[in-house]
Design an enzyme around this catalytic site. Structure first.
Site, PDB file in Angstrom:
ATOM      1  N   ASP A 133      10.073 -17.704   1.218  1.00 25.46           N
ATOM      2  CA  ASP A 133       9.363 -18.482   2.254  1.00 25.46           C
ATOM      3  C   ASP A 133      10.118 -19.546   2.511  1.00 25.46           C
ATOM      4  O   ASP A 133      10.100 -20.680   1.758  1.00 25.46           O
ATOM      5  CB  ASP A 133       7.874 -18.780   1.764  1.00 25.46           C
ATOM      6  CG  ASP A 133       7.209 -19.425   2.935  1.00 25.46           C
ATOM      7  OD1 ASP A 133       7.580 -19.614   4.100  1.00 25.46           O
ATOM      8  OD2 ASP A 133       6.149 -20.326   2.473  1.00 25.46           O
ATOM      9  N   GLU A 173      11.150 -14.814   5.548  1.00 26.45           N
ATOM     10  CA  GLU A 173      10.399 -14.988   6.689  1.00 26.45           C
ATOM     11  C   GLU A 173      11.262 -15.306   7.887  1.00 26.45           C
ATOM     12  O   GLU A 173      12.091 -16.197   7.723  1.00 26.45           O
ATOM     13  CB  GLU A 173       9.105 -16.222   6.408  1.00 26.45           C
ATOM     14  CG  GLU A 173       8.474 -16.361   7.557  1.00 26.45           C
ATOM     15  CD  GLU A 173       7.339 -17.102   7.015  1.00 26.45           C
ATOM     16  OE1 GLU A 173       6.528 -17.070   6.318  1.00 26.45           O
ATOM     17  OE2 GLU A 173       7.106 -18.320   8.103  1.00 26.45           O
ATOM     18  N   ASP A 231       1.366 -22.691  -2.591  1.00 24.87           N
ATOM     19  CA  ASP A 231       2.493 -22.536  -1.406  1.00 24.87           C
ATOM     20  C   ASP A 231       3.460 -21.245  -1.482  1.00 24.87           C
ATOM     21  O   ASP A 231       4.348 -20.921  -0.826  1.00 24.87           O
ATOM     22  CB  ASP A 231       2.828 -23.581  -0.720  1.00 24.87           C
ATOM     23  CG  ASP A 231       3.771 -24.333  -1.710  1.00 24.87           C
ATOM     24  OD1 ASP A 231       4.017 -24.042  -2.870  1.00 24.87           O
ATOM     25  OD2 ASP A 231       4.354 -25.571  -1.458  1.00 24.87           O
TER      26      ASP A 231
END
EC number: 3.1.21.10
Lengths: 185, 185
Positions: A7, A68, A141
């Protein structure tokens, strides 16, 4: 199949490693965040992201890296750093000959929750459930990085099953061409 | 000072090497474009940009790398590739311990033409004049990379001269504090 999900971000770059195959239980092999100080120069920050990701690649030797997909229209303030961190991730993987796939945030959400508009809590809850963790993954996260890896294993699996079906259909003489088989070709 | 200017892009990444110092003639040491095929995978394209830039760094061993600063609001379609190519350039330089500076397109135009809104033809004409070339630099889209390098040499020079003036002013007892000296402090 072992997949490293990334990410991307300059301040916090989430990483998660998941092992598994479609239709079989998934296993989390690692999760974490590569951080770089906001006050450092941009070149230095990119170098820290590179070094951090290299360490993850060294340790886990994934078969594939799922990153991503970054869109220019979202979060104009942070999008440049996100794009640059994603470039480093793709570069590190490609340098090692590891295939890279990109998934959009809504593909990832849809893969793990069934809805492309699921919120963060839903994604985290499903990641915890799918990986059979006793608690939500930490740091919080990094859940998105694990979701990315899960998304790839399942979507890759779908593609593989389709390919297998097509190959099987081609190899088998058509004795009983049902509408289902016909539509699958 | 030898500066490598990089006009980042995935399809065409302009590179130009200029040697010089403020107030002295500039010399072009090299100019070119690193190209990657649009149909290649993004990771492969980033790897080709890295390999291309590494070759330029190997050959010219610049003291500094000047990269065009990318803004998210411009050219939404191509901005991601531009941001990612610029990340590769900054990474390659930083890995070698070479300082990186970023200049905006208008800073570059203002440095070589006097106007931050100069058009491409004006920039190319001034690059040719300042580097005392017999013809406009080729490939044409590498002129921006040379302009970036020139911009850095001159702006870096301005900063250095200012710093030198400030240091000189601090070191010298104030015998005749003229208004000019006063305003320069």
């Amino acid at each position: 199949m072992r997949v490293l999900g990334v990410d991307p971000g300059l301040t916090r770059c989430g990483v998660g490693v998941v092992e598994g195959a479609p239709g079989r239980p998934l296993r989390m092999a690692g999760v974490g965040v590569v951080r770089t100080p906001a006050e450092a120069e941009i070149g230095q920050r990119l170098l820290l992201v590179e070094q951090g990701l290299e360490a993850w690649l060294d340790e886990h030797r994934p078969d594939l890296v799922a990153v991503e997909r970054v869109f220019a229209q979202h979060n104009v303030r942070t999008v440049m750093g996100t794009a640059q961190a994603s470039a480093v991730a793709m570069l590190c993987a490609t340098r090692r000959g590891i295939p890279v796939t990109l998934h959009t945030p809504s593909e990832v959400k849809a893969a793990v929750t069934g809805s492309g508009r699921a919120d963060k809590a839903q994604v985290t809850a499903m990641v915890q459930r799918l990986l059979r963790l006793d608690a939500p993954p930490k740091p919080a996260d990094a859940a998105d990085a694990l979701a990315l890896a899960i998304c790839h294993i399942w979507r890759g699996g779908t593609t593989n099953r389709l390919q297998a079906a097509v190959q099987a259909a081609r190899a088998t003489p058509l004795k009983d061409p049902s509408p289902l088989k016909g539509s699958a070709r």
